[in-house]
Design an enzyme around this catalytic site. Structure first.
Site, PDB file in Angstrom:
ATOM      1  N   GLY A   1       0.003  -4.326  10.317  1.00  0.00           N
ATOM      2  CA  GLY A   1       1.150  -4.065   9.946  1.00  0.00           C
ATOM      3  C   GLY A   1       1.170  -2.486   9.508  1.00  0.00           C
TER       4      GLY A   1
ATOM      5  CB  ALA B   1      -2.022   0.775   8.243  1.00  0.00           C
ATOM      6  CG  ASP B   2      -3.826  -5.225   5.482  1.00  0.00           C
ATOM      7  OD1 ASP B   2      -4.796  -4.686   4.641  1.00  0.00           O
ATOM      8  OD2 ASP B   2      -3.999  -6.444   5.733  1.00  0.00           O
ATOM      9  CB  THR B   3      -6.226  -3.921  10.421  1.00  0.00           C
ATOM     10  OG1 THR B   3      -5.544  -2.745  10.772  1.00  0.00           O
ATOM     11  CG2 THR B   3      -6.505  -4.518  11.827  1.00  0.00           C
TER      12      THR B   3
ATOM     13  CE  LYS C   1      -4.009  -2.091   2.489  1.00  0.00           C
ATOM     14  NZ  LYS C   1      -4.854  -2.041   3.380  1.00  0.00           N
TER      15      LYS C   1
END
EC number: 3.6.1.9
Length: 194
Positions: free
Chosen positions: A104, A67-69, A51
């Site tokens: 992340g 960010a990634d959740t 991203k």
């Protein structure tokens, strides 16, 4: 040097707005696929990096945050539900159980050749939910754009018995860790801005 948040998430935007740093938002365009054999930690770090990199390639003098959740229950990744039935099933699985929320984060400045990737884990325990609790929550329409089919910052808080770890990580952006990384690697202090 500007800060860019590579995200369309209103929750991440709101968390970052609560600091004194100015930033722009540029939505990233990546396919969020899970690679065979990929662990949840590696998945969120890879997607956060992709991203931020998708935006940094055109903004190489800026610090780009990605960010990634994901929600993880019994080593299974619970992403965003595709429909109401899927959301209902996720909430039933989470009922009365503890799960992990892993985010992340990636910070990139290509001009300075800096790439920082990290992750944060928080633990969430749900109350034992009745069928009515689940149906009432589904009626709020909060489930459909959130990993694990709930948002702790809204009505989803009514489903939660206990959390351990960073609340903002559960919402989608671990601001304390992000602040530490920005200060350490980019000399940016979220108390004062750029």
């Amino acid at each position: 040097m500007n800060i860019i948040l590579a995200s369309a998430s209103p929750r991440r935007k709101e968390i970052l707005e609560n600091t004194n740093v100015r930033f722009d938002i540029i939505k990233n365009e990546i396919d969020e696929i899970i690679l065979e054999g990929e662990t949840p930690k590696h998945l969120v770090m890879r997607l956060a990096f992709e991203k931020s990199m998708s935006v940094a390639s055109e903004h190489n003098e800026d610090v780009v945050i990605g960010a990634d959740t994901v929600v993880v229950l019994d080593n299974a990744i619970l992403g965003k539900p595709k429909d109401e039935s899927c959301a209902r099933d996720m909430l039933k699985r989470l009922s009365g159980r503890e799960h992990q929320v892993i985010t992340g984060i990636s910070l990139i400045n290509l001009c300075e050749d800096k790439k920082v990737i990290d992750y944060v884990i928080s633990n969430v325990k749900f109350k034992t939910l009745s069928e009515q609790d689940i149906e009432d929550y589904l009626k709020t329409n909060e489930s459909f754009d959130k990993a694990g089919a709930y948002g702790i910052q809204g009505y989803g808080a009514l489903l939660v018995e206990e959390i351990r770890g960073d609340y903002f990580n559960i919402v989608g952006l671990p601001i304390s860790r992000l602040g530490d990384l920005l200060k350490k690697y980019f000399s940016i202090n979220l108390f004062y801005g750029v």
